[in-house]
Design a protein around this motif. Structure first.
Motif, mmCIF file in Angstrom:
data_model
loop_
_atom_site.group_PDB
_atom_site.id
_atom_site.type_symbol
_atom_site.label_atom_id
_atom_site.label_comp_id
_atom_site.label_asym_id
_atom_site.label_seq_id
_atom_site.Cartn_x
_atom_site.Cartn_y
_atom_site.Cartn_z
ATOM 1 N N UNK A 129 -35.892 13.844 32.049
ATOM 2 C CA UNK A 129 -35.118 13.360 30.910
ATOM 3 C C UNK A 129 -35.769 12.130 30.290
ATOM 4 N N UNK A 130 -36.331 11.246 31.128
ATOM 5 C CA UNK A 130 -37.019 10.065 30.606
ATOM 6 C C UNK A 130 -38.183 10.476 29.709
ATOM 7 N N UNK A 131 -38.852 11.566 30.047
ATOM 8 C CA UNK A 131 -39.962 12.055 29.226
ATOM 9 C C UNK A 131 -39.465 12.646 27.918
ATOM 10 N N UNK A 552 -19.407 10.656 31.882
ATOM 11 C CA UNK A 552 -20.678 9.922 31.823
ATOM 12 C C UNK A 552 -21.091 9.314 33.156
ATOM 13 N N UNK A 553 -20.119 9.117 34.072
ATOM 14 C CA UNK A 553 -20.441 8.474 35.356
ATOM 15 C C UNK A 553 -20.813 9.492 36.422
ATOM 16 N N UNK A 554 -20.816 10.770 36.077
ATOM 17 C CA UNK A 554 -21.047 11.789 37.093
ATOM 18 C C UNK A 554 -22.480 11.779 37.607
ATOM 19 N N UNK A 557 -28.410 10.514 34.766
ATOM 20 C CA UNK A 557 -28.978 10.950 33.488
ATOM 21 C C UNK A 557 -27.908 10.971 32.393
ATOM 22 N N UNK A 558 -26.645 11.189 32.767
ATOM 23 C CA UNK A 558 -25.566 11.118 31.779
ATOM 24 C C UNK A 558 -25.489 9.724 31.162
#
Length: 598
Positions: A129-131, A552-554, A557-558
């Motif tokens: 995801x960072x990419x 969002x806390x799951x 990456x969220x």
């Protein structure tokens, strides 16, 4: 009717519930809660040992997670993932993706979703995801789909892909490790991949066509347009663009690169091209045209200095403050390269003074508020900032060691390949791959701290301790009896769906690793009570731990995409709940078909 739980079982349930609450409330950091949990388990079992156990056995149970082979495997995979990132091994895929988006947005989005799934099968979800995150944000600024309508679907695709192999996420490894300790035969890397790929095929149309329509267009708030730098491209004597017109060689780059100054006629080896573009677009222009933004001999000197000092080259942005000695100077005569071993790649003029392609001269003198895009080693950039009154902005990036990219990719593929065909366990192949990354220099041992996440390490260790406590205290057996009372009238598909839903709720409001540690032994106990094979129930737990789309806390990456897409809590629930329902129904049906539980 079932008996009340024993004191140790009740205490285990209480500790587990307290950890869930701590993660959900977010009043303390995950690492603090994890360490507190380990301490409470160790102290509690030392003062009140389990039946037929010594006090020292309680300490062993609390701390043995740090030596568990699952944690060693996770750390080794982190190191190999870091190797792929710092060598730029995944960059060719990212560049190809950009070209597809320029051809057709809808097809580009579909290819992005598929690529995200495939990449996350072998590489941890977060690096993938960072990419992809900066690529999608940049494409949005260049006229692609709004980032707020692409980031949640792509993040969901990454999570689905990570669910499809035993090494896709640390949670998968944890579930497989606990199940193996409980007596389940070891699972190969691609043991359950066909099941997940079939479910992914069902979910893909929802991700591609429906989910973007459920999300708002937050384009104005999704982030500011990329900062544009004025850069001067120096033609390389071996450039394939020599003899061609400037407009022709810049055409593949689209509107992301603005032509400022250009030589008349075909390009020659002595020509220079002035452009205005973001950092990423400047990198694309250098690669496509075959040019440099600084003298070739200076860049070679910096690379040699980095190898000699053992430091990595980084690219950083430095703001010129009011008392800087660079004000009124030009880059070429500032002495930055000669005195500080730093190359300036471009300048963002704070007052926005740009030249056009018809001959207007760009403001070349540096002024207060201008931002320099510079490359050099970290210490060299810090020395430059101190000496010249500059402010180093956040977001410095390491320059990929591209010469080692094929080697890093080969190491990763080799480690995964040996484990997937069953030649060696994944723990051995991953550790060997991490060692190979160190030996070959793809990852430097003194930078290993950047590859490992202390938060993940203590979280996994605490989860293993909680899982052992739930099992050894009898809590897992008691909970499985309780669940069996409500599930014994359901068909196997209903049982699998109920277990998956139970774990999904836990993972969306607490930690997925803790949900895995608690859910796996319960699944084993339930299998015995209902006379159902243990493996499909364990896979239901594994799948449920990965269905972390609804809050969002799951999953981390969220949270990574929340700011870039300007998302609210409701955006996750509105898109995540339908996807969770699709995946639970599909995966439950596929497990029933795969294991003949009619």
């Amino acid at each position: 009717m079932i008996d009340w739980p024993t004191a140790h079982a009740a205490a285990a349930i209480l500790v587990t519930a307290a950890m869930f609450y701590g993660f959900a409330s977010a009043r303390l950091g995950i690492e603090i809660i994890s360490l507190l949990t380990i301490s409470v388990i160790g102290l509690g079992l030392y003062l009140a040992p389990l039946p037929d156990h010594r006090p020292q056995d309680g300490l062993k149970l609390a701390f043995e997670g740090f030596g568990n082979y699952a944690l060693v495997t996770i750390c080794a995979l982190m190191v190999m993932g870091r190797g792929l990132v710092v060598t730029g091994a995944l960059e060719p895929a990212a560049r190809a993706l950009t070209q597809v988006w320029r051809f057709n947005r809808s097809i580009g989005f579909l290819v992005t979703l598929v690529l995200a799934m495939v990449m996350s099968m072998l590489v941890n979800d977060t690096p993938v995801l960072v990419l992809l995150l900066p690529i999608l944000v940049t494409l949005a600024h260049r006229g692609g789909m709004p980032a707020s309508r692409t980031l949640i679907p792509v993040n969901s695709a990454v999570l689905i892909g990570g669910m499809s192999t035993t090494i896709g996420t640390s949670t998968n490894l944890l579930v497989v490790s606990i199940a193996s300790d409980l007596g389940l035969p070891p699972m190969s890397v691609f043991h359950f991949t066909p099941i997940v790929l079939a479910a992914a095929a069902v979910a893909l149309p929802f991700l591609w066509l429906v989910m973007p329509r459920l999300l708002p267009d937050n384009s104005p708030e999704a982030g500011h347009a990329p900062r544009l730098f004025h850069a001067e491209l120096r033609m390389d004597p071996r450039s394939p663009s020599l003899g061609r017109a400037v407009t022709e060689v810049l055409r593949p780059l689209g509107s992301g690169v603005r032509l400022v100054t250009a030589p008349p006629g075909p390009l020659t080896a002595d020509d220079r091209i002035g452009i205005a573009a973001s950092h990423e677009a400047i990198e694309d222009a250098m690669r496509v045209i075959g040019a440099h933004t600084a003298p070739a001999e200076l860049l070679q000197r910096l690379r040699l200095s980095a190898r000699t000092s053992g430091e990595d080259l980084t690219v950083a942005e430095l703001a010129i403050t009011a008392d800087s000695g660079l004000i009124g100077k030009r880059v070429a005569t500032s002495g930055i390269a000669e005195e500080h071993d730093v190359a300036v790649l471009g300048v963002h003029h704070g007052k926005g003074l740009w030249a056009d392609a018809q001959g207007e001269q760009v403001a070349a003198d540096m002024a207060e508020g201008d931002i320099l895009l510079a490359t050099g080693t970290g210490p060299a950039i810090s020395r430059l900032a101190r000496a010249e009154g500059l402010l180093v902005l956040e977001g410095a990036k390491e320059v990929p060691r591209t010469a080692k990219a094929p080697l890093a990719l080969a190491i990763m593929l080799g480690a995964v390949g040996f484990a997937s065909v069953g030649l060696v366990p994944i723990a051995i192949s991953a550790l060997a791959g991490a060692i190979a990354m160190f030996v070959t220099g793809c990852v430097r041992f003194d930078r290993v701290g950047r590859a490992l996440s202390a938060k993940v390490i203590v979280l996994v260790a605490a989860s293993i301790a909680v899982g052992r406590l739930v099992l050894e205290s009898g809590a897992a057996d008691w909970l499985s009896q309780l669940l069996a009372l409500g599930l014994h009238h359901l068909p196997p598909a209903g049982v699998l769906a109920a277990i998956m839903l139970f774990v999904t709720v836990l993972t969306n409001f607490a930690s997925n690793t803790t949900a895995a540690a608690v859910g796996t032994p319960i699944a084993f106990g339930l299998a015995q009570k209902l006379a159902i094979p243990a493996e499909p129930l364990v896979l239901a737990v594994l799948f449920g731990c990965n269905l972390c789309y609804a809050t969002p806390v799951a999953y981390q990456t969220n949270l990574l995409i929340m700011s870039a897409g300007d998302y609210r809590f409701g955006d996750y629930t509105r898109t995540g709940l339908p996807l969770v329902a699709i995946m639970i129904v599909t995966l439950s049906a596929l497990l029933v078909l795969s294991y003949g539980l009619y």
